[in-house]
Write a protein that holds these residues in place. Structure first.
Motif, mmCIF file in Angstrom:
data_model
loop_
_atom_site.group_PDB
_atom_site.id
_atom_site.type_symbol
_atom_site.label_atom_id
_atom_site.label_comp_id
_atom_site.label_asym_id
_atom_site.label_seq_id
_atom_site.Cartn_x
_atom_site.Cartn_y
_atom_site.Cartn_z
ATOM 1 N N GLY A 6 135.265 90.507 27.568
ATOM 2 C CA GLY A 6 136.265 89.866 27.128
ATOM 3 C C GLY A 6 137.015 89.764 28.484
ATOM 4 N N ASP A 7 138.041 89.505 29.635
ATOM 5 C CA ASP A 7 138.264 88.727 30.718
ATOM 6 C C ASP A 7 137.893 89.573 31.607
ATOM 7 O OD1 ASP A 7 140.087 88.719 28.273
ATOM 8 O OD2 ASP A 7 142.449 88.247 29.715
ATOM 9 N N ILE A 8 136.975 88.750 31.980
ATOM 10 C CA ILE A 8 136.200 88.679 33.628
ATOM 11 C C ILE A 8 137.269 89.145 34.734
ATOM 12 C CG2 ILE A 8 134.204 88.707 34.341
ATOM 13 C CD1 ILE A 8 133.366 87.212 31.875
ATOM 14 N N GLY A 42 138.205 83.646 28.215
ATOM 15 C CA GLY A 42 138.379 83.024 28.886
ATOM 16 C C GLY A 42 138.810 84.112 30.287
ATOM 17 N N ASP A 43 139.746 83.352 31.543
ATOM 18 C CA ASP A 43 140.747 84.420 32.135
ATOM 19 C C ASP A 43 139.108 84.518 32.717
ATOM 20 O OD1 ASP A 43 143.176 83.299 31.640
ATOM 21 O OD2 ASP A 43 143.819 85.674 31.136
ATOM 22 N N PHE A 44 138.569 84.260 33.603
ATOM 23 C CA PHE A 44 136.905 83.756 34.894
ATOM 24 C C PHE A 44 138.075 84.444 36.056
ATOM 25 C CE2 PHE A 44 136.063 80.665 31.753
ATOM 26 C CZ PHE A 44 135.623 81.833 30.574
ATOM 27 N N GLY A 72 141.024 80.098 28.712
ATOM 28 C CA GLY A 72 142.026 81.145 29.037
ATOM 29 C C GLY A 72 143.234 80.288 29.676
ATOM 30 N N ASN A 73 144.947 81.505 29.483
ATOM 31 C CA ASN A 73 146.548 81.286 30.177
ATOM 32 C C ASN A 73 145.906 80.304 32.048
ATOM 33 O OD1 ASN A 73 146.009 83.389 30.235
ATOM 34 N ND2 ASN A 73 147.490 83.564 30.807
ATOM 35 N N HIS A 74 144.761 81.248 32.718
ATOM 36 C CA HIS A 74 144.706 81.476 34.283
ATOM 37 C C HIS A 74 144.258 79.949 34.234
ATOM 38 C CE1 HIS A 74 146.431 84.494 36.317
ATOM 39 N NE2 HIS A 74 146.115 85.566 34.550
ATOM 40 N N GLU A 75 143.276 79.487 33.401
ATOM 41 C CA GLU A 75 142.101 78.125 33.752
ATOM 42 C C GLU A 75 142.832 77.147 33.173
ATOM 43 O OE1 GLU A 75 139.450 81.310 34.039
ATOM 44 O OE2 GLU A 75 140.256 80.850 32.124
ATOM 45 N N VAL A 138 139.661 83.409 19.889
ATOM 46 C CA VAL A 138 140.736 82.619 21.305
ATOM 47 C C VAL A 138 141.371 83.485 22.404
ATOM 48 C CG1 VAL A 138 143.055 83.237 19.220
ATOM 49 C CG2 VAL A 138 143.113 80.717 20.782
ATOM 50 N N HIS A 139 141.235 83.150 23.093
ATOM 51 C CA HIS A 139 141.824 83.535 24.299
ATOM 52 C C HIS A 139 143.475 84.613 23.472
ATOM 53 C CE1 HIS A 139 142.466 85.296 28.546
ATOM 54 N NE2 HIS A 139 143.863 85.124 28.672
ATOM 55 N N ALA A 140 144.809 83.972 23.415
ATOM 56 C CA ALA A 140 145.901 85.172 22.627
ATOM 57 C C ALA A 140 145.943 85.860 21.724
ATOM 58 C CB ALA A 140 146.369 84.939 24.085
ATOM 59 N N GLY A 251 141.342 88.084 24.078
ATOM 60 C CA GLY A 251 141.390 89.026 25.449
ATOM 61 C C GLY A 251 143.058 89.255 25.398
ATOM 62 N N HIS A 252 143.197 88.561 27.180
ATOM 63 C CA HIS A 252 144.708 88.722 27.787
ATOM 64 C C HIS A 252 145.331 89.517 27.559
ATOM 65 C CE1 HIS A 252 147.761 86.375 28.886
ATOM 66 N NE2 HIS A 252 148.733 86.252 27.938
ATOM 67 N N TYR A 253 145.553 91.104 27.103
ATOM 68 C CA TYR A 253 146.064 91.969 26.732
ATOM 69 C C TYR A 253 146.663 92.824 28.004
ATOM 70 C CZ TYR A 253 148.224 88.651 22.664
ATOM 71 O OH TYR A 253 148.359 88.084 22.510
HETATM 72 MN MN LIG Z 1 145.218 85.897 29.950
#
Ligand SMILES: [Mn+2]
Length: 300
Positions: A6-8, A42-44, A72-75, A138-140, A251-253
């Protein structure tokens, strides 16, 4: 078989610990497992004390084939933040306003500019989703109607369509990378974990909306005190995840709890908020189509 992670969010220490627990060991600087592959959700970046180390570990693993990963959305946000807007010289596809600048400040402080530029080029190579046959990543949110609208590489034109208001790809890309949100009725807002006032809520997109109220359709991480029925257009637009579809990992939530739980027998979220006092979470997948809570692996 694969280990989904998951999101790191910059917590390289937790990542090293989790990889060790899963049996990955460093060889010439790259964490590998003799028989398995990691998959990052995603979301590193953007939080945590070791963003640079996180990027180094993840990129080396993906580039050498020891792992796969999705964006991820952050990337995606970072790409838009650092890509000039060709229509307005001196500005960027993601405006450098106060909240966007704050979101990316830690990444820019911790990752030297030359390295960051190389990582941004690399972010463009991350797929928006992975369909690995027996499982999906998928990220979300897995929504094939959105996926059908997205093709081709992450070029500047793609970023413009996906990130600038009015862009043709905003809705499908945001669905996949940020999930489905629904507007709350007037007067009903809440503070999220960052203290931001929210007037929309993330929802259980994987469930059919029938019979749900706002309270029960909102994701568990967002307590909505309203049993108002869902708006008709939300019910109409819902694309629930079929009960018999391949398992999907997201991930993401920012979930929280004493230990990871499944969202459904074929839907697992692996973001257990390592960057907000939770833990980094993995799922050890060996081909099962009905997911098993005993297969979560995490480090406190
Ligand atoms: Mn996210």
């Amino acid at each position: 078989m694969v280990d989904l992670i998951g999101d790191i969010h910059g917590h390289a220490g937790a990542l090293r610990q989790l990889l060790g627990k899963l049996g990955y060991t460093p060889h010439a600087g790259v964490y590998r497992h003799p028989a398995r592959q990691a998959v990052f959700l995603g979301d590193f970046i953007d939080r945590g004390p070791e963003i640079r180390e996180t990027l180094a570990i993840v990129r080396c693993m993906i580039d050498s084939g020891a792992a796969l990963g999705v964006m991820g959305n952050h990337e995606l946000n970072a790409l838009a933040f650092h890509t000039p807007d060709p229509r307005h010289p001196g500005t960027y596809l993601r405006p450098h306003n106060e909240s966007n600048s704050r979101q990316h400040a830690e990444t820019m402080r911790q990752v030297p500019a030359g390295d960051l530029s190389s990582y941004l080029d690399w972010f463009r190579t991350l797929p928006m989703w992975l369909d690995l046959g027996g499982l999906r990543v998928v990220h979300a949110c897995w929504d094939e109607t959105c996926m059908a609208k997205i093709d081709g590489p992450v070029t500047d034109a793609f970023l413009q369509a996906a990130c600038v208001p009015g862009g043709s790809l905003i809705a499908p890309v945001e669905s996949l990378l940020k999930g489905k949100e629904l507007p709350l009725p007037p007067g009903l807002s809440f503070r999220d974990k960052d203290g931001h006032q929210r007037d929309t809520t993330r929802v259980k997109w994987y469930e059919p909306p029938d019979g749900h109220t706002l309270r029960t359709y909102a994701l568990a991480s967002e307590a909505i005190a309203s049993d108002a029925p869902l708006p008709a257009d939300v019910v109409r637009a819902a694309v629930p995840y079929p009960e018999d579809a391949r398992p999907v990992f997201v991930g993401h939530y920012w979930l929280s709890g004493p230990r990871p739980t499944l969202l459904r027998h074929n839907v697992a979220c692996l973001d257990w908020s390592v960057a907000k006092g939770g833990f980094l979470c993995a799922y050890r997948w060996d081909g099962e189509q009905v997911l098993d809570e005993e297969r979560f692996v995490w480090c406190d």
